[in-house]
Design a protein around this motif. Structure first.
Motif, mmCIF file in Angstrom:
data_model
loop_
_atom_site.group_PDB
_atom_site.id
_atom_site.type_symbol
_atom_site.label_atom_id
_atom_site.label_comp_id
_atom_site.label_asym_id
_atom_site.label_seq_id
_atom_site.Cartn_x
_atom_site.Cartn_y
_atom_site.Cartn_z
ATOM 1 N N LYS A 126 -3.254 14.562 5.233
ATOM 2 C CA LYS A 126 -2.022 14.834 5.972
ATOM 3 C C LYS A 126 -1.322 16.004 5.296
ATOM 4 C CE LYS A 126 1.890 12.389 8.049
ATOM 5 N NZ LYS A 126 2.594 11.119 8.169
ATOM 6 N N PHE A 127 -0.732 16.861 6.084
ATOM 7 C CA PHE A 127 -0.029 18.043 5.583
ATOM 8 C C PHE A 127 -0.954 18.936 4.757
ATOM 9 C CE2 PHE A 127 3.517 14.797 5.698
ATOM 10 C CZ PHE A 127 3.951 15.185 6.947
ATOM 11 N N GLU A 128 -2.192 19.038 5.217
ATOM 12 C CA GLU A 128 -3.189 19.918 4.587
ATOM 13 C C GLU A 128 -3.466 19.567 3.133
ATOM 14 O OE1 GLU A 128 -4.896 22.009 6.573
ATOM 15 O OE2 GLU A 128 -3.645 21.133 8.149
ATOM 16 N N ARG A 129 -3.390 18.260 2.827
ATOM 17 C CA ARG A 129 -3.737 17.812 1.478
ATOM 18 C C ARG A 129 -4.209 16.366 1.514
ATOM 19 N NH1 ARG A 129 0.899 15.242 -1.476
ATOM 20 N NH2 ARG A 129 2.562 15.041 0.054
ATOM 21 N N TRP A 130 -4.974 15.986 0.498
ATOM 22 C CA TRP A 130 -5.441 14.623 0.366
ATOM 23 C C TRP A 130 -4.359 13.770 -0.270
ATOM 24 C CZ3 TRP A 130 -9.369 13.027 2.956
ATOM 25 C CH2 TRP A 130 -10.420 13.899 3.251
ATOM 26 N N LEU A 131 -4.253 12.534 0.189
ATOM 27 C CA LEU A 131 -3.258 11.605 -0.336
ATOM 28 C C LEU A 131 -3.938 10.344 -0.848
ATOM 29 C CD1 LEU A 131 -0.678 11.930 2.565
ATOM 30 C CD2 LEU A 131 -0.527 12.985 0.311
ATOM 31 N N ASP A 132 -3.431 9.840 -1.951
ATOM 32 C CA ASP A 132 -3.887 8.568 -2.517
ATOM 33 C C ASP A 132 -3.044 7.422 -1.963
ATOM 34 O OD1 ASP A 132 -5.501 10.132 -4.166
ATOM 35 O OD2 ASP A 132 -4.220 9.887 -5.926
ATOM 36 N N VAL A 172 -6.212 1.902 -6.822
ATOM 37 C CA VAL A 172 -5.798 3.123 -6.141
ATOM 38 C C VAL A 172 -6.959 3.600 -5.284
ATOM 39 C CG1 VAL A 172 -5.024 5.514 -6.396
ATOM 40 C CG2 VAL A 172 -4.250 3.780 -8.027
ATOM 41 N N TYR A 173 -6.686 3.815 -4.013
ATOM 42 C CA TYR A 173 -7.637 4.499 -3.151
ATOM 43 C C TYR A 173 -7.374 5.985 -3.341
ATOM 44 C CZ TYR A 173 -8.334 0.136 -0.468
ATOM 45 O OH TYR A 173 -8.626 -1.142 -0.073
ATOM 46 N N ALA A 206 0.886 -1.170 0.000
ATOM 47 C CA ALA A 206 0.000 0.000 0.000
ATOM 48 C C ALA A 206 0.919 1.213 0.000
ATOM 49 C CB ALA A 206 -0.916 -0.015 1.216
ATOM 50 N N ILE A 207 1.107 1.811 -1.166
ATOM 51 C CA ILE A 207 2.104 2.864 -1.354
ATOM 52 C C ILE A 207 1.402 4.210 -1.396
ATOM 53 C CG2 ILE A 207 3.943 3.719 -2.840
ATOM 54 C CD1 ILE A 207 4.122 0.744 -3.900
ATOM 55 N N SER A 208 1.708 5.030 -0.402
ATOM 56 C CA SER A 208 1.023 6.316 -0.314
ATOM 57 C C SER A 208 1.632 7.331 -1.261
ATOM 58 C CB SER A 208 1.060 6.841 1.129
ATOM 59 O OG SER A 208 2.384 7.094 1.500
ATOM 60 N N ASP A 209 0.870 8.362 -1.507
ATOM 61 C CA ASP A 209 1.269 9.457 -2.375
ATOM 62 C C ASP A 209 2.347 10.270 -1.672
ATOM 63 O OD1 ASP A 209 -0.645 12.228 -3.820
ATOM 64 O OD2 ASP A 209 1.394 11.576 -4.139
#
Length: 185
Positions: free
Chosen positions: A152-158, A145-146, A121-124
């Motif tokens: 996190k850090f004031e942004r959405w991550l995939d 991809v989710y 599960a590799i995050s953005d």
């Protein structure tokens, strides 16, 4: 450069906790927001080792360079043949083959256990392209991809999901799999 891989021990927990804590605070490879204490990391380590799963440490010229481990993919019994791999590399050791060596060792250990899948599960993050490429070069395939699941850090991550099939022919399991009931802390 002398790269050494070995089974992690409780003596590695301080270095493991420090590396992971930096990633929690400054990186997006994990969606945790508060760094765990050494005691919490020790509990995680014991839980993984109790299941007989690998937790490895890498050293370059005798200095801690990173770690990797597998953990149950999910805790319901039907998932007992799959694990999720996690790898964390010290910034100074990145790009030096440490991640590849750790991932290859995790794959081999998982295969030896008679398990079927290794999930990533590799995050953005800034290094996601390199991580996706590394996994792909070792036979993992992207399975989904989710989108925008972590804030996190004031942004959405995939999160990119990749899967390595250790028994791609679909043969029946060759053992009992992980004991997810009594093995977990």
């Amino acid at each position: 450069m002398s790269l050494t891989l070995r089974d992690a021990t409780v003596d590695d927990i301080v270095a493991i906790t420090a590396l992971y804590g930096r990633e929690v605070v400054h990186g997006s490879a994990t969606f945790e927001l508060d760094p765990p204490t050494p005691e919490e990391m020790s509990e995680r380590f014991v839980a993984v080792r109790r299941l007989g799963l690998p937790w490895l440490t890498a050293e370059i010229d005798g200095a801690f360079a990173g770690y990797a481990y597998t953990s149950p993919f999910r805790t319901r019994p039907a998932y007992r043949y799959g694990v999720e791999g996690s790898i964390y590399i010290e910034e100074a050791a990145r790009g030096r083959g440490v991640g590849r060596a750790l991932l290859e060792a995790l794959i081999e250990r998982t295969r030896e256990m008679g398990l079927r899948h290794v999930i990533a599960a590799i995050s953005d993050s800034d290094t996601s392209a390199a991580s996706i490429g590394l996994h792909g070069s070792l036979g993992f395939r992207e399975v989904g991809v989710y989108r925008e699941v972590g804030w996190k850090f004031e942004r959405w991550l995939d999160v990119t999901l990749m899967q390595l099939d250790l028994s791609p022919g679909g043969e029946p399991p060759q053992g009992p799999g992980l004991d997810l009931v009594s093995g977990l802390v």
